[in-house]
Design a protein around this motif. Structure first.
Motif, PDB file in Angstrom:
ATOM      1  N   SER A  49       0.817  -1.230   0.000  1.00 42.55           N
ATOM      2  CA  SER A  49       0.000   0.000   0.000  1.00 42.55           C
ATOM      3  C   SER A  49       0.852   1.283   0.000  1.00 42.55           C
ATOM      4  CB  SER A  49      -0.958   0.000   1.183  1.00 42.55           C
ATOM      5  OG  SER A  49      -0.238  -0.036   2.404  1.00 42.55           O
ATOM      6  N   GLY A  50       1.911   1.381   0.814  1.00 45.60           N
ATOM      7  CA  GLY A  50       2.897   2.466   0.716  1.00 45.60           C
ATOM      8  C   GLY A  50       2.475   3.830   1.221  1.00 45.60           C
ATOM      9  N   GLU A  51       1.782   3.904   2.347  1.00 43.68           N
ATOM     10  CA  GLU A  51       1.344   5.210   2.860  1.00 43.68           C
ATOM     11  C   GLU A  51       2.414   5.970   3.658  1.00 43.68           C
ATOM     12  OE1 GLU A  51      -0.328   2.399   3.189  1.00 43.68           O
ATOM     13  OE2 GLU A  51      -2.427   2.674   2.637  1.00 43.68           O
ATOM     14  N   ALA A  52       3.390   5.259   4.220  1.00 45.45           N
ATOM     15  CA  ALA A  52       4.248   5.867   5.248  1.00 45.45           C
ATOM     16  C   ALA A  52       4.892   7.205   4.857  1.00 45.45           C
ATOM     17  CB  ALA A  52       5.323   4.876   5.698  1.00 45.45           C
ATOM     18  N   PRO A  53       5.601   7.301   3.705  1.00 39.08           N
ATOM     19  CA  PRO A  53       6.267   8.589   3.421  1.00 39.08           C
ATOM     20  C   PRO A  53       5.291   9.759   3.329  1.00 39.08           C
ATOM     21  CG  PRO A  53       7.166   6.858   2.053  1.00 39.08           C
ATOM     22  CD  PRO A  53       5.941   6.292   2.703  1.00 39.08           C
ATOM     23  N   LYS A  54       4.097   9.491   2.778  1.00 39.81           N
ATOM     24  CA  LYS A  54       3.108  10.586   2.672  1.00 39.81           C
ATOM     25  C   LYS A  54       2.644  11.016   4.062  1.00 39.81           C
ATOM     26  CE  LYS A  54       1.279   9.020  -1.754  1.00 39.81           C
ATOM     27  NZ  LYS A  54       1.411   7.556  -1.649  1.00 39.81           N
ATOM     28  N   LEU A  86      10.891  20.101   1.392  1.00 42.19           N
ATOM     29  CA  LEU A  86      11.759  20.449   0.259  1.00 42.19           C
ATOM     30  C   LEU A  86      11.781  19.384  -0.837  1.00 42.19           C
ATOM     31  CD1 LEU A  86      14.931  22.046   1.894  1.00 42.19           C
ATOM     32  CD2 LEU A  86      12.822  23.139   1.135  1.00 42.19           C
ATOM     33  N   HIS A  87      11.169  18.245  -0.584  1.00 46.93           N
ATOM     34  CA  HIS A  87      11.196  17.172  -1.596  1.00 46.93           C
ATOM     35  C   HIS A  87       9.935  16.330  -1.399  1.00 46.93           C
ATOM     36  CE1 HIS A  87      12.560  13.773  -4.002  1.00 46.93           C
ATOM     37  NE2 HIS A  87      13.585  14.507  -4.411  1.00 46.93           N
ATOM     38  N   GLU A  88       9.319  15.919  -2.508  1.00 47.09           N
ATOM     39  CA  GLU A  88       8.116  15.096  -2.376  1.00 47.09           C
ATOM     40  C   GLU A  88       8.493  13.738  -1.747  1.00 47.09           C
ATOM     41  OE1 GLU A  88       9.826  14.169  -6.438  1.00 47.09           O
ATOM     42  OE2 GLU A  88       9.527  15.992  -5.255  1.00 47.09           O
ATOM     43  N   PRO A  89       7.529  13.105  -1.062  1.00 43.34           N
ATOM     44  CA  PRO A  89       7.809  11.801  -0.441  1.00 43.34           C
ATOM     45  C   PRO A  89       8.308  10.808  -1.495  1.00 43.34           C
ATOM     46  CG  PRO A  89       5.623  12.604   0.179  1.00 43.34           C
ATOM     47  CD  PRO A  89       6.132  13.537  -0.863  1.00 43.34           C
ATOM     48  N   LEU A  90       9.358  10.082  -1.184  1.00 42.64           N
ATOM     49  CA  LEU A  90       9.950   9.160  -2.157  1.00 42.64           C
ATOM     50  C   LEU A  90       9.936   7.746  -1.588  1.00 42.64           C
ATOM     51  CD1 LEU A  90      11.368   8.928  -4.916  1.00 42.64           C
ATOM     52  CD2 LEU A  90      13.532   9.332  -3.758  1.00 42.64           C
ATOM     53  N   GLN A  91       9.410   6.810  -2.379  1.00 47.03           N
ATOM     54  CA  GLN A  91       9.344   5.436  -1.897  1.00 47.03           C
ATOM     55  C   GLN A  91       9.646   4.441  -3.006  1.00 47.03           C
ATOM     56  OE1 GLN A  91       5.433   4.787  -0.418  1.00 47.03           O
ATOM     57  NE2 GLN A  91       4.448   5.707  -2.177  1.00 47.03           N
ATOM     58  N   ILE A  92      10.059   3.253  -2.609  1.00 46.46           N
ATOM     59  CA  ILE A  92      10.384   2.173  -3.548  1.00 46.46           C
ATOM     60  C   ILE A  92       9.774   0.883  -3.025  1.00 46.46           C
ATOM     61  CG2 ILE A  92      12.344   0.686  -4.240  1.00 46.46           C
ATOM     62  CD1 ILE A  92      12.148   3.215  -5.907  1.00 46.46           C
ATOM     63  N   LYS A  93       9.259   0.103  -3.951  1.00 46.79           N
ATOM     64  CA  LYS A  93       8.640  -1.173  -3.556  1.00 46.79           C
ATOM     65  C   LYS A  93       9.725  -2.177  -3.153  1.00 46.79           C
ATOM     66  CE  LYS A  93       4.905  -4.135  -4.994  1.00 46.79           C
ATOM     67  NZ  LYS A  93       3.760  -4.251  -5.859  1.00 46.79           N
ATOM     68  N   TYR A  94       9.540  -2.754  -1.982  1.00 47.75           N
ATOM     69  CA  TYR A  94      10.491  -3.709  -1.397  1.00 47.75           C
ATOM     70  C   TYR A  94      11.910  -3.137  -1.361  1.00 47.75           C
ATOM     71  CZ  TYR A  94       6.613  -6.965  -1.383  1.00 47.75           C
ATOM     72  OH  TYR A  94       5.389  -7.544  -1.152  1.00 47.75           O
ATOM     73  N   ARG A  95      12.842  -3.759  -2.040  1.00 42.62           N
ATOM     74  CA  ARG A  95      14.255  -3.416  -1.854  1.00 42.62           C
ATOM     75  C   ARG A  95      14.756  -2.627  -3.060  1.00 42.62           C
ATOM     76  NH1 ARG A  95      17.172  -5.813   1.909  1.00 42.62           N
ATOM     77  NH2 ARG A  95      19.429  -5.896   1.699  1.00 42.62           N
ATOM     78  N   PRO A  96      15.425  -1.491  -2.845  1.00 43.24           N
ATOM     79  CA  PRO A  96      15.875  -0.708  -4.009  1.00 43.24           C
ATOM     80  C   PRO A  96      17.009  -1.391  -4.777  1.00 43.24           C
ATOM     81  CG  PRO A  96      16.680   0.265  -1.959  1.00 43.24           C
ATOM     82  CD  PRO A  96      15.788  -0.864  -1.562  1.00 43.24           C
TER      83      PRO A  96
END
Ligand code: FEO
Length: 394
Positions: A344-349, A363-373
């Motif tokens: 679902s990926g809500e945390a950074p927002k 200063l930067h929009e929330p950035l996320q990656i699914k599982y492992r970058p």
């Protein structure tokens, strides 16, 4: 008893072993002291008491040194139990002793002890002559409780400042010129960051008010930690600096992680900051001391927070931290959020919104990656650090 000025003595308690204060809210790696002072002038006046676990030791000491029957007045600068806590036991020996405190102090003491003792309510500018000395009271409302005040000892040029200018620190010596300045300032800024930050606008105003009085100050004796004997005004100057949206131009990256994906992102962001010469620190919040982390936030300009998403929200250590950031009302800071997710990926927002609501500029929009970058995806986080640094320096 330790004489701090002619006929003025420290009669406090050194709590070397203390490691947590305010219940379990605040860490005290170097212990603390509860400083009370005894003025043995024509009148014998006690200024503040100590935390009630030490009440018997404290009252025994007073009995031995001066005799409880000989105390003419008690000044309570602040009724919080670490300073007013022994009042109940002391007053059980002599319930008639006049107590000088603010109006809010009298209310608070009544609520703490359910007794109606002989209260003498004082306001800023009120005085009490003790003989060669005269006590001048200065209200310090909301620095940090409604009842707080300081007592200036005219004739001794001594400020008995209670919590203000204090530190949770219990070194062998009581005086700043005899101890490690680096340790002293680590504890002084930690005290300010964790306890006084929300009241910074009031502190700035109060310092301006005190400076305008042009009082000669030879010594500042707070109710915790060491006494500022050498160049005492240095700590007033520091408080003035700390009270004005303080930061050291650095960044702190704080994250929580389950399988290190979010940690990898944190390190990559740091790389991007370093490319721009920005000094930064990394904290895994779930294994870090919360009081130390808050001190680092106080010192930083940029606060970048990461969490993986679990159950549609952030990990619990980050949730608690976001609440603390809101409560501390930090000013003039910038932020950003990041994290790993599975579905679902809500945390950074959530983090970004919370930082914004706490008054940080994002200063930067929330950035996320699914599982492992992947290696390539990690470059996005280096770039995030790079952009953040450039925006911070702009
Ligand atoms: Fe050290 Fe506000 O008590």
């Amino acid at each position: 008893m330790i004489e701090v000025k002619n006929d003025i003595y420290w009669v406090g308690i050194k709590d070397w072993e203390l490691r947590q204060f305010h219940g379990h809210e605040l860490s005290t790696h170097r212990g603390s002291t509860y400083n009370a002072y005894l003025i043995k002038d024509e009148k014998v006046v006690l200024v503040d008491t100590v935390w009630d676990p030490y009440q018997e030791e404290f009252v025994d000491k007073l009995e031995k040194e001066v005799g409880i029957d000989n105390i003419d007045a008690i000044i309570i600068n602040h009724s919080e139990p670490d300073h007013g806590g022994s009042l109940g036991y002391l007053m059980s020996k002599r319930p008639d002793i006049p107590i000088y405190c603010t109006k809010n102090g009298a209310d608070a003491i009544r609520r703490q002890f359910h007794k109606d003792w002989n209260f003498n309510v004082v306001k800023t500018g009120d005085t009490l002559k003790t003989g060669k000395y005269e006590l001048v009271f200065v209200e310090m409302q909301m620095i940090h409780w409604p009842d707080s005040m300081l007592t200036y000892v005219k004739g001794a040029n001594l400020v008995l400042s209670n919590d203000a200018f204090g530190q949770h620190y219990s070194p062998a010596s009581l005086f700043n010129d005899e101890i490690d300045t680096c340790e002293l300032y680590q504890e002084a800024i930690k005290y300010y960051a964790n306890i006084l930050t929300p009241y910074s606008p009031l502190i700035k105003k109060k310092i301006e008010e005190i400076r305008a009085l042009n009082l000669p100050i030879d010594m500042i004796a707070p109710s915790h930690g060491v006494i500022w004997r050498e160049n005492p005004v240095q700590i007033i100057d520091k408080y003035y600096e700390w009270s004005q949206d303080y930061n050291e131009g650095t960044v702190v990256i704080i994250y929580d992680t389950m399988y290190n994906a979010t940690k990898m992102m944190a390190e990559a962001i740091g790389e991007g900051l370093a490319k721009n010469g920005i000094k930064y620190k990394l904290y895994n919040n779930s294994v870090s001391d919360q009081s130390d982390v808050l001190t680092e936030i106080f010192k930083a300009k940029g606060v970048i927070i990461g969490s993986c998403t679990v159950n549609n929200t952030v990990l619990r250590s980050i949730s608690a931290l976001l609440d603390e950031i809101k409560g501390h009302r930090f000013k003039n800071k910038v932020g950003a959020a990041f994290g790993s997710y599975g579905w679902s990926g809500e945390a950074p927002k959530i983090i970004s919104k919370s930082l914004e609501e706490a008054g940080l500029k994002i200063l930067h929009e929330p950035l996320q990656i699914k599982y492992r970058p992947t290696e390539d995806e990690l470059k996005m986080f280096v770039e995030m650090g790079d952009k953040f640094a450039k925006a911070m320096n702009a």
